[in-house]
Scaffold this motif. Structure first.
Motif, short mmCIF file in Angstrom:
data_model
loop_
_atom_site.label_atom_id
_atom_site.label_comp_id
_atom_site.label_asym_id
_atom_site.label_seq_id
_atom_site.Cartn_x
_atom_site.Cartn_y
_atom_site.Cartn_z
N GLY A 126 -7.81 40.43 -62.03
CA GLY A 126 -8.69 40.90 -63.10
C GLY A 126 -9.20 42.30 -62.85
N LEU A 127 -9.49 42.61 -61.60
CA LEU A 127 -9.92 43.97 -61.25
C LEU A 127 -8.82 44.98 -61.55
CD1 LEU A 127 -11.97 45.90 -59.83
CD2 LEU A 127 -10.83 45.31 -57.67
N ASN A 128 -7.61 44.68 -61.10
CA ASN A 128 -6.52 45.63 -61.26
C ASN A 128 -6.01 45.74 -62.69
OD1 ASN A 128 -6.40 46.71 -58.66
ND2 ASN A 128 -5.22 44.97 -57.90
N SER A 129 -6.34 44.75 -63.54
CA SER A 129 -6.00 44.86 -64.96
C SER A 129 -7.18 45.38 -65.78
CB SER A 129 -5.52 43.51 -65.50
OG SER A 129 -6.57 42.54 -65.41
N GLN A 130 -8.21 45.91 -65.08
CA GLN A 130 -9.36 46.57 -65.69
C GLN A 130 -10.26 45.63 -66.48
OE1 GLN A 130 -8.63 50.45 -67.41
NE2 GLN A 130 -6.70 50.66 -66.29
N GLN A 131 -10.28 44.35 -66.10
CA GLN A 131 -11.22 43.43 -66.70
C GLN A 131 -12.59 43.52 -66.04
OE1 GLN A 131 -9.02 39.79 -66.30
NE2 GLN A 131 -7.68 40.23 -68.02
N VAL A 170 -6.25 46.28 -53.15
CA VAL A 170 -7.50 46.91 -53.57
C VAL A 170 -8.03 47.76 -52.41
CG1 VAL A 170 -8.11 45.02 -55.14
CG2 VAL A 170 -8.91 44.96 -52.77
N VAL A 171 -9.08 48.55 -52.68
CA VAL A 171 -9.80 49.24 -51.61
C VAL A 171 -11.19 48.61 -51.49
CG1 VAL A 171 -8.52 51.40 -51.74
CG2 VAL A 171 -10.56 51.10 -53.16
N PHE A 172 -11.63 48.39 -50.27
CA PHE A 172 -12.90 47.72 -50.03
C PHE A 172 -13.97 48.70 -49.55
CE2 PHE A 172 -10.18 43.95 -49.65
CZ PHE A 172 -10.96 42.98 -50.27
N SER A 173 -15.20 48.38 -49.91
CA SER A 173 -16.33 49.01 -49.24
C SER A 173 -16.40 48.47 -47.83
CB SER A 173 -17.64 48.67 -49.98
OG SER A 173 -17.92 47.28 -49.84
N ARG A 194 -10.64 49.18 -57.47
CA ARG A 194 -9.24 49.51 -57.72
C ARG A 194 -8.78 50.62 -56.77
NH1 ARG A 194 -10.83 48.03 -62.91
NH2 ARG A 194 -11.74 50.07 -63.37
N PRO A 195 -7.51 50.62 -56.38
CA PRO A 195 -7.02 51.64 -55.45
C PRO A 195 -7.22 53.07 -55.94
CG PRO A 195 -5.45 49.84 -55.61
CD PRO A 195 -6.50 49.58 -56.66
N GLU A 243 -13.19 57.37 -54.82
CA GLU A 243 -14.42 58.16 -54.87
C GLU A 243 -15.63 57.29 -55.20
OE1 GLU A 243 -14.12 61.61 -57.33
OE2 GLU A 243 -12.47 62.49 -56.16
N LEU A 244 -15.43 56.33 -56.10
CA LEU A 244 -16.50 55.38 -56.43
C LEU A 244 -16.80 54.52 -55.20
CD1 LEU A 244 -18.38 53.96 -58.44
CD2 LEU A 244 -16.43 52.53 -59.12
N ARG A 245 -15.76 54.05 -54.52
CA ARG A 245 -15.95 53.26 -53.31
C ARG A 245 -16.71 54.06 -52.25
NH1 ARG A 245 -12.14 52.35 -49.21
NH2 ARG A 245 -11.87 54.61 -49.39
#
Length: 294
Positions: A105-110, A128-131, A247-248, A252-254
């Motif tokens: 769901g994250l990678n499909s922008q839900q 994905v990329v994690f904090s 998302r990968p 910058e947000l991460r």
């Protein structure tokens, strides 16, 4: 235990929670439409313009769930509210789905971000990329009162007649690594279903995180939690950490999220937010996502 500070969470009631699956498609459509009206390529700028972050959760206590008053709460929504507000985004909208649907769901922008007691591991880091993790966690079992079969490790569980864990849980892999036949592991929705299965005698043991297991058995007269332990995989003890997933393309947000998390760790604010949900100082960590991804 002090009550969680729910006043910061946007009040979303039970009907919205039960409609979570239906909301996923709408959320994806809104995200796609919104990209035409807000900055593209910079997730933080886009979210500031939108004013809302869609947070994927799995409806699991204590990470992200709906309380008896029909309000979303949990360590993930509470922490997300604080961090994203400091990043200039005023509202966090939790969206509930099955644990196994969170990364897709994250990678499909839900969703814009996911947090659901999700361990950071090599397989997930490929998607994905994690904090950096806000907590570290050992495992524990739900067993019958008195632990009559003396089940304390995954190696012990190999001799159990029935072993269960939750959908998408890392504990599935730990049981397989210890020698439990993969086809014989019972997959249940969550730790509440696990408790019910142990109490009814359907399974001997349910494996989960130490925190979720000790919380769910508190009111049970027929089951208990075993002492927390580290799973052993390939001869090495595993201490897991959980963090927020992005998302990968949203590094910058991460990174901006990480900056705030590190400040909160240093000041002690992170522990103050997590403590009402059953976290202890032993579960605070200086592990990094880079370490856990290896």
């Amino acid at each position: 235990m002090a009550p969680p500070t729910r006043h910061r969470i946007h009040r979303i009631h039970r009907r919205s929670f039960l409609a979570g699956a239906a909301a996923l498609g709408a959320a994806g459509a809104l995200g796609a439409a919104g990209c035409a009206r807000v900055p593209s390529g910079d997730a933080l700028a886009r979210l500031k313009t939108q004013g809302t972050v869609l947070l994927g959760i799995a409806g699991e206590v204590p990470y992200g769930y709906i309380d008896e008053q029909g309000v979303f709460t949990g360590e993930a929504p509470e922490l997300a509210e604080v961090v994203f507000k400091r990043l200039g985004i005023g509202r966090v909208q939790p969206v509930a789905t099955d644990f196994s649907s969170l990364i897709p769901g994250l990678n499909s922008q839900q969703f814009d971000v996911v947090s659901a007691g999700m361990y950071i591991n090599k397989e997930r880091c490929a998607q994905v990329v994690f904090s950096d993790p806000e907590y570290q966690m050992l495992d524990s079992f739900i067993v019958r009162k008195g632990n009559p079969k003396q089940l304390h490790t995954y190696e012990d569980v190999v001799r159990a007649k029935a072993n269960a864990t939750g959908t998408g849980y890392a504990e599935f892999g730990y049981a397989v690594a210890a020698g439990f036949p993969e086809k014989d592991i019972v997959i249940l929705q969550d730790q509440v279903a696990g408790l019910n299965a142990v109490e009814s005698g359907r399974v001997d043991v349910f494996a989960g995180t130490a925190l979720t297991v000790r919380e769910v058995v508190k009111k049970s007269a027929r089951a208990e939690a075993t002492r927390p332990f580290a799973a052993v995989v390939d001869g090495k003890k595993k201490i897991d950490g959980g963090g927020f997933a992005f998302r990968p393309t949203d590094t910058e947000l991460r990174d901006a999220f990480n900056t705030e998390i590190h400040k909160m760790k240093k000041s002690g604010e992170l522990f103050r937010i997590l403590r009402p949900f059953g976290f202890t100082k032993a579960e605070m960590t200086e592990l990094t996502a880079e370490e856990l991804c290896r």
